[in-house]
Write a protein that holds these residues in place. Sequence first.
Motif, PDB file in Angstrom:
ATOM      1  N   UNK A  60       0.808  -1.226   0.000  1.00  0.00           N
ATOM      2  CA  UNK A  60       0.000   0.000   0.000  1.00  0.00           C
ATOM      3  C   UNK A  60       0.837   1.270   0.000  1.00  0.00           C
ATOM      4  N   UNK A  61       2.139   1.153  -0.248  1.00  0.00           N
ATOM      5  CA  UNK A  61       3.008   2.336  -0.087  1.00  0.00           C
ATOM      6  C   UNK A  61       2.650   3.466  -1.053  1.00  0.00           C
ATOM      7  N   UNK A  62       2.152   3.151  -2.236  1.00  0.00           N
ATOM      8  CA  UNK A  62       1.791   4.254  -3.154  1.00  0.00           C
ATOM      9  C   UNK A  62       0.680   5.112  -2.544  1.00  0.00           C
ATOM     10  N   UNK A  63      -0.340   4.437  -2.014  1.00  0.00           N
ATOM     11  CA  UNK A  63      -1.425   5.187  -1.376  1.00  0.00           C
ATOM     12  C   UNK A  63      -0.924   5.924  -0.125  1.00  0.00           C
ATOM     13  N   UNK A  64      -0.056   5.261   0.613  1.00  0.00           N
ATOM     14  CA  UNK A  64       0.448   5.897   1.847  1.00  0.00           C
ATOM     15  C   UNK A  64       1.209   7.187   1.545  1.00  0.00           C
ATOM     16  N   UNK A  65       2.035   7.158   0.497  1.00  0.00           N
ATOM     17  CA  UNK A  65       2.837   8.364   0.203  1.00  0.00           C
ATOM     18  C   UNK A  65       1.963   9.473  -0.405  1.00  0.00           C
ATOM     19  N   UNK A  66       0.924   9.089  -1.130  1.00  0.00           N
ATOM     20  CA  UNK A  66      -0.016  10.118  -1.625  1.00  0.00           C
ATOM     21  C   UNK A  66      -0.730  10.767  -0.454  1.00  0.00           C
ATOM     22  N   UNK A 109       9.773  10.126  -4.418  1.00  0.00           N
ATOM     23  CA  UNK A 109      10.220  11.228  -5.282  1.00  0.00           C
ATOM     24  C   UNK A 109       9.026  11.826  -6.035  1.00  0.00           C
ATOM     25  N   UNK A 110       8.161  10.966  -6.543  1.00  0.00           N
ATOM     26  CA  UNK A 110       6.976  11.458  -7.271  1.00  0.00           C
ATOM     27  C   UNK A 110       6.087  12.296  -6.368  1.00  0.00           C
ATOM     28  N   UNK A 111       6.133  12.000  -5.071  1.00  0.00           N
ATOM     29  CA  UNK A 111       5.276  12.746  -4.117  1.00  0.00           C
ATOM     30  C   UNK A 111       6.013  13.899  -3.450  1.00  0.00           C
ATOM     31  N   UNK A 112       7.202  14.173  -3.915  1.00  0.00           N
ATOM     32  CA  UNK A 112       7.944  15.323  -3.372  1.00  0.00           C
ATOM     33  C   UNK A 112       8.349  15.141  -1.930  1.00  0.00           C
ATOM     34  N   UNK A 113       8.601  13.883  -1.519  1.00  0.00           N
ATOM     35  CA  UNK A 113       8.959  13.585  -0.121  1.00  0.00           C
ATOM     36  C   UNK A 113      10.410  13.124  -0.061  1.00  0.00           C
TER      37      UNK A 113
END
Length: 447
Positions: A60-66, A109-113
């Motif tokens: 679920x990391x994609x959702x978590x980082x969004x 990186x895509x989420x600017x974190x």
Amino acid sequence: MNSLQFPANFTWGTAAAAPQIEGAAFKDGKGESVWDRFARIPGKIEGGANLDVACDHYNLFEEDFALMRSMGIKDYRLSIAWPRLFPTGDGEPNLKGFDFYKRIFDSLERNGITPWVTLFHWDLPQGLEDKGGWRNRETAYSFLRYTESAVKAFRDHVKNWITLNEMRCFTVLAYGDVLRPPGIVESEKVVNQTYHHALLAHGLAVGAIREHGGPGARVGIADDSTIPVPFLETSAHASAAATAFRHLNFRSTDPLLSGGYGELYHSIAKENAADMEAQDQQIICSPMDFFGLNCYTGVYCRAGTDSRFDILPFPDGYPAADADWLKLIPQALYWGPKFLKELYCIESIYITENGAGYDDVPTPEGEILDLHRRQYVRQCLLELNRGILDGNPIHGYFLWSFMDNFEWLDGYTKRFGLCYTDYPTQKRIPKLTAHWYKEVISQNKLL
Ligand code: GCO
């Protein structure tokens, strides 16, 4: 900077750790960790919980980082699971593990974190524990090989490295008590030796990051130094607390930051002093770029009669979080950095963990109105702000944790997250504190 403003470029982040959130404990080639093994010993973990699924962050990391981005968070402290890269701790790498963390860093990186990566957050590969674990000097060199591989693989994505998280917990509490894996009680001498091997591992990793980290790489440690807080803020009691700081951290912060094992160490360890080899001291004291302090609480202290110090017992009913080891002493966030600066000339400090564990329960409307957590975090940040105004070199703060997760012996019962984790559905629900923290970050000011 006014009293509630934080310095420009202050780092505001949140933190978590692989074993506590990823799950997929035996998936895609990951090896067993000492916590995977320990959690299966009946009676060790509250509710018989284990790390097999945790927060299913592996999937679920994609959702978590969004979600993290939507919460205004731009810096995130995570850990890499050593047994996911090297299932037995050494030898053949698990390429699926490297691929997973590559996808993690791409998503951040895509989420600017910006990632801040802890290389070891207690999840020692069981294969190394079977060879003695931290009792075995060779583990430090296995850690070096793991670090070299991880840094070479991810140096284009990671510039902030943290070698070890809380040495006390995988040494004293692991080989001197039954509280953490392997949960056996060894002699004081062995315990001191495990601490020495941890310090050696740290120093070796610093060298590896210097050599392979690439331009701009920075390295530190995250330590849960015990913080003595003067019960009365006068010079006499503050001086006693400073003495107490060195004594209470004689195995870790003191040798790490004062050039090695000196008179204080040997006056306390005596015949139980760790054995060391000629080059060890220089390796252990390899200079760091910053010191990470995991700071939740402290102990109260007063000047003693013989110019030493008295640690004061907590009276029954002293206020604590539901995680009852967490006595509410926000002044630790002022005194801890102060001692690090004054005793060891540390020039850059990050609070790599702070927060509060509560048994959060959603309202019928599905909100988590965690005013107690927000209040304590705000009090801690007030003390941090006071310290910055007094010259404490604090450059950032990571709130533990992004989401409720596996809280070690407490299993999933104590919740530290900015987000509530509904484990049956794996839904994340930002708590009231998350909404408050987003504004604090946005305005860089304590609101
Ligand atoms: C620690 C660890 C975290 C904990 C957090 C709350 O400090 O023990 O770094 O993994 O979960 O501190 O106890």
